[in-house]
Enzyme design. Structure first.
Site, PDB file in Angstrom:
ATOM      1  N   HIS A  26     -10.912  -3.271   4.547  1.00 13.00           N
ATOM      2  CA  HIS A  26     -11.118  -1.835   4.775  1.00 13.00           C
ATOM      3  C   HIS A  26     -11.780  -1.199   3.564  1.00 13.00           C
ATOM      4  O   HIS A  26     -11.373  -1.398   2.427  1.00 13.00           O
ATOM      5  CB  HIS A  26      -9.821  -1.125   5.172  1.00 13.00           C
ATOM      6  N   ASP A  67      -6.909  -3.056  -3.204  1.00 14.18           N
ATOM      7  CA  ASP A  67      -6.644  -2.478  -1.880  1.00 14.18           C
ATOM      8  C   ASP A  67      -7.728  -1.459  -1.525  1.00 14.18           C
ATOM      9  O   ASP A  67      -7.547  -0.271  -1.749  1.00 14.18           O
ATOM     10  CB  ASP A  67      -5.266  -1.816  -1.886  1.00 14.18           C
ATOM     11  N   GLU A  92      -8.388   2.743   7.112  1.00 14.92           N
ATOM     12  CA  GLU A  92      -7.131   2.018   7.316  1.00 14.92           C
ATOM     13  C   GLU A  92      -5.958   2.768   6.696  1.00 14.92           C
ATOM     14  O   GLU A  92      -4.864   2.788   7.260  1.00 14.92           O
ATOM     15  CB  GLU A  92      -7.236   0.615   6.704  1.00 14.92           C
ATOM     16  N   GLU A  93      -6.181   3.393   5.547  1.00 15.33           N
ATOM     17  CA  GLU A  93      -5.062   3.928   4.772  1.00 15.33           C
ATOM     18  C   GLU A  93      -4.332   5.073   5.465  1.00 15.33           C
ATOM     19  O   GLU A  93      -3.109   5.112   5.466  1.00 15.33           O
ATOM     20  CB  GLU A  93      -5.544   4.386   3.390  1.00 15.33           C
ATOM     21  N   ASP A 137      -6.625  -8.214   3.112  1.00 21.24           N
ATOM     22  CA  ASP A 137      -6.084  -6.914   2.709  1.00 21.24           C
ATOM     23  C   ASP A 137      -4.734  -7.095   2.021  1.00 21.24           C
ATOM     24  O   ASP A 137      -3.804  -6.319   2.230  1.00 21.24           O
ATOM     25  CB  ASP A 137      -5.954  -5.984   3.917  1.00 21.24           C
ATOM     26  N   HIS A 187      -1.601   1.269  -4.099  1.00 20.73           N
ATOM     27  CA  HIS A 187      -1.627   2.731  -3.919  1.00 20.73           C
ATOM     28  C   HIS A 187      -1.373   3.511  -5.210  1.00 20.73           C
ATOM     29  O   HIS A 187      -0.733   4.563  -5.184  1.00 20.73           O
ATOM     30  CB  HIS A 187      -0.600   3.165  -2.857  1.00 20.73           C
TER      31      HIS A 187
END
Length: 453
Positions: A276, A288, A322-323, A350, A420
């Site tokens: 992503h 990520d 995606e997030e 991912d 994140h």
């Protein structure tokens, strides 16, 4: 005569295996000696930067990855339109203990969760009540009315698989605010989803219930979660000030970015490999999922470098959003179904750019059995784990169309230090581990496009 026939039958299969061994070696040699994955990731992280869906960074990443794949002369490179949510953090997120008898005012390391409606500049103050899970919250009932709920359920350290530990704690982040709002809470704090104790807060997506107020939801670092819990045990009337500025804006047009090499024998059979393209708005989205995107592009680039023409069609897909919405994966699957496309496999990276140890998969017994049949070919490259179930969030919507869903499986023990956070930057990625992941994906794509699955 029977012995002679057996020998003839054995020779082609033996030669076929020898050919596979030779070509897998070529893939690894090319990637580890002259791969582009690491430099491409550097550009994505350092020049483009973070890429939250709907942001200028996301738009820049779409244009750059399209140009990158065009520069590699893939057969086709195109953009697939998709409407995405557009959330902005809007300012500094602040969490302060206001009345500690022991420490006075204490500022905690905090980040608002994605899609959160902020407090605005005035902020809010409330008494804190601690719970370890959503069932524990629900058992309190109206006792949380007018309070700030502090979800302090840690990732289970006994779980060897860190993603399993993450899954066990994730509900408090994704659904905590929605559940607390039903009971009249005015805000939530969530212990960051990390398997280490540190001062780095982790953001991540959360979803509201449209039938209840949208209360602010912020994460605090694991170290500060430990401190807050300790102070609450000593002082039950502890109060916290929250300030955040998040706001959901009007949806924006964005794109999945797709590069393709057409198959020579069975072009209608598609193997999608991707990651992503979007990331959170802190850090650089290196693990990520910049790593997965650059690995996917590298799979097709290696085919071009080696001069190979695949039997089946290969696609590198950069999914958007995606997030905080999964819109890209959903739209890709919708379009594939509407066009009657036949995906035989979808492979997603991912889980970070760490050392690959195998592949997870979801599919029929026959599909997973075919994957397992390549164990001897993959084991020399330390890809030993082919048993774990799984796939990936963006390829999940393809499941009812019949392909095997496969996830690159790295060693994940360090992943939730960066996940994140502002620490997810290019410097956190090891070049060799990243390149080994790209080679692993290319090796599996090669086996699937040659033999089917």
């Amino acid at each position: 005569m029977k012995k002679f026939l057996l020998v003839l039958a054995f020779v082609p299969a033996f030669s076929f295996a020898q050919n596979h061994e030779s070509n897998l070696r070529k893939i690894y040699d090319a990637e580890l000696s002259s791969g582009h994955t690491y430099e491409n990731l550097r550009y994505l992280c350092k020049v483009v930067g973070n890429r939250l869906a709907g942001s200028p960074g996301a738009a820049a990443s779409v244009e750059w990855t399209k140009q990158l794949m065009e520069s590699y002369d893939f057969d086709t490179v195109f953009l697939q339109p998709v409407m995405v949510p557009h959330w902005e953090r809007g300012g500094k997120d602040i969490v302060k203990i206001t009345n500690s008898v022991k420490h006075g005012v204490v500022e905690l390391n905090a980040l608002a969760l994605g899609n959160t409606q902020g407090t605005g500049a005035k902020g809010l103050v409330g008494q804190v009540i601690e719970v370890k899970s959503i069932p524990e919250l629900q058992a309190l009932g109206e006792k949380v009315k007018g309070k700030i709920v502090f979800f302090n359920g840690p990732m289970d350290p006994r779980m060897i698989d860190s993603f399993q530990a993450y899954g066990g704690a994730n509900a408090q982040r994704s659904s905590g605010a929605a559940e607390a709002s039903k009971l009249g809470a005015i805000g939530t704090l969530v212990r960051s989803l990390s398997n280490t104790i540190n001062d780095i807060p982790h953001t991540g997506n959360q979803r509201y219930n449209p039938d209840f107020p949208k209360i602010p939801a912020l994460a605090i670092s694991t170290a500060d979660a430990e401190l807050l819990s300790q102070l609450l045990a000593e002082q039950s009337d502890l109060k916290v000030y929250l300030e955040s500025h998040g706001e959901m804006k009007t949806e924006k047009l964005s794109y999945n970015v797709i590069g393709e090499i057409r198959g020579t024998e069975k072009p209608e059979e598609i193997i999608a490999v991707g990651g992503h393209l979007d990331s959170w708005d802190v850090g650089e989205g290196a693990h990520d999922d910049g790593a997965g995107c650059m690995q996917a592009i590298e799979v097709l680039r290696l085919y071009k470098e080696l001069g190979w023409k695949p039997k089946r069609t290969l696609r590198a897909v950069m999914w958007m959003n995606e997030e905080n919405g999964l819109r890209g994966g959903q739209e890709y699957a919708r379009v594939a179904k509407a066009k009657g496309e036949k995906h035989i496999a979808a492979i997603e990276s991912d889980s970070g750019g760490f050392l690959p140890i195998g592949f997870s998969s979801t599919g029929t017994d026959a599909q997973r059995g075919k994957l397992a049949s390549w164990a001897d070919l993959l084991r020399p490259y330390q890809l030993w784990n082919l048993q774990k179930p799984g796939g990936g969030a963006d390829i999940g919507p393809l499941r009812d169309q019949g392909p095997i869903l496969i996830g690159l499986l790295p060693d994940s023990q360090r992943y939730f230090y960066y996940h994140h956070t502002e620490a997810d930057v290019f410097e956190a990625v090891d070049q060799r581990e990243l390149e080994l992941g790209a080679a692993a994906m290319a090796a599996l794509v090669y086996l699937i496009e040659q033999e089917g699955i």
